[in-house]
Design an enzyme around this catalytic site. Structure first.
Site, PDB file in Angstrom:
ATOM      1  N   PHE A 158      -5.402  -5.244  -5.048  1.00  9.86           N
ATOM      2  CA  PHE A 158      -5.546  -4.103  -5.955  1.00  9.86           C
ATOM      3  C   PHE A 158      -4.727  -4.309  -7.225  1.00  9.86           C
ATOM      4  CE2 PHE A 158      -3.476  -0.035  -7.237  1.00  9.86           C
ATOM      5  CZ  PHE A 158      -4.566   0.509  -7.906  1.00  9.86           C
ATOM      6  N   TYR A 159      -3.479  -4.743  -7.073  1.00  4.91           N
ATOM      7  CA  TYR A 159      -2.607  -4.909  -8.236  1.00  4.91           C
ATOM      8  C   TYR A 159      -2.978  -6.134  -9.078  1.00  4.91           C
ATOM      9  CZ  TYR A 159       0.621  -1.133  -7.158  1.00  4.91           C
ATOM     10  OH  TYR A 159       1.173   0.104  -6.965  1.00  4.91           O
ATOM     11  N   SER A 160      -3.850  -6.993  -8.565  1.00 10.38           N
ATOM     12  CA  SER A 160      -4.268  -8.143  -9.366  1.00 10.38           C
ATOM     13  C   SER A 160      -5.140  -7.720 -10.544  1.00 10.38           C
ATOM     14  CB  SER A 160      -5.031  -9.149  -8.491  1.00 10.38           C
ATOM     15  OG  SER A 160      -6.291  -8.614  -8.093  1.00 10.38           O
TER      16      SER A 160
ATOM     17  N   ARG B 175      -3.052  -4.626  -0.816  1.00  8.57           N
ATOM     18  CA  ARG B 175      -2.328  -4.018  -1.940  1.00  8.57           C
ATOM     19  C   ARG B 175      -2.198  -5.009  -3.097  1.00  8.57           C
ATOM     20  NH1 ARG B 175      -1.834   1.082  -3.643  1.00  8.57           N
ATOM     21  NH2 ARG B 175       0.176   1.531  -4.616  1.00  8.57           N
TER      22      ARG B 175
END
Length: 218
Positions: free
Chosen positions: A137-139, A134
């Site tokens: 992904f948020y990076s 997760r």
């Protein structure tokens, strides 16, 4: 009034070391001979994973200089390349390769995501850190668009390095909580689960870093 049970101190580190020795010996005894048409996926330590990562990036750079058309080869994860090893009851990857090239907008986006994950893996390994899928992904939400795209790139990177996802220091999100009369060490941090309230301690996906210090479990 019942007396509160006194906490017992256990030598869990010694027990854990003995257990790991047992697993290693068991692994040696149960060495699996892979069929010749399959590839081997290894559990790598940090240094080994970095070496494979650098070899991979070197090969991409060489292709850029030699042909001007960089491409990446990785084992195919399609159903036609999945082999059932009847003797060991395992599903294995075959030796079919697929090639990703910079020749269209869709392929460029795919390889760009791969390179972004490769960059993240390099940073995690160099700094000896871990990240969840997760967090990857948020990076770069704009690049990945959906988490299924970053998850696919993560699995592709692990396959390209012929290793497990955990060896890239990318782990699944933590699930579940623990609470009670228990003290643990998470690397250098001492955590007393009895004083964490009703929320408890979120179970870490990196259990190899956890050492039980005190417990009154019998």
């Amino acid at each position: 009034m019942a007396k509160k049970k006194s906490k017992k101190k256990w030598d869990f580190k010694a027990a854990k070391d003995l257990f790991y020795d047992y697993l290693e010996k068991r692994q040696e005894k149960k060495q699996i001979n892979l069929p010749p048409e399959t590839i081997q996926i290894d559990n790598l330590n940090r240094k080994e994973a970095l070496n494979r990562l650098y070899n991979l990036t070197d090969s991409v750079i060489e292709k850029i200089y030699s042909s001007g058309r960089p491409s990446i080869q990785l084992p195919s994860r399609t159903s036609t390349n999945i082999i059932w090893d009847e003797e060991n009851d395992l599903l294995l990857l075959g030796k079919q390769l697929q090639e990703k090239q910079f020749h269209s907008l869709s392929s460029v986006a795919d390889i760009t995501r791969l390179m972004r994950v490769l960059e993240a893996v390099n940073e995690l390994l160099v700094k000896d850190l871990h990240a969840t899928k997760r967090e990857i992904f948020y990076s770069d939400v704009k690049l990945f668009g959906e988490q299924k795209n970053s998850d696919k790139s993560i699995e592709d990177i692990a396959t390209m390095l012929y290793t497990t996802r955990n060896s890239t220091h990318i782990v699944a999100s933590a699930k579940g909580s623990c609470i009670g009369r228990l003290r643990i060490r998470d690397k250098s941090d001492i955590i007393d689960l009895e004083g964490l309230g009703s929320g408890g301690w979120t179970i870490s996906p990196m259990l190899d870093n956890i050492e039980i210090l005190e417990s009154d479990a019998e």
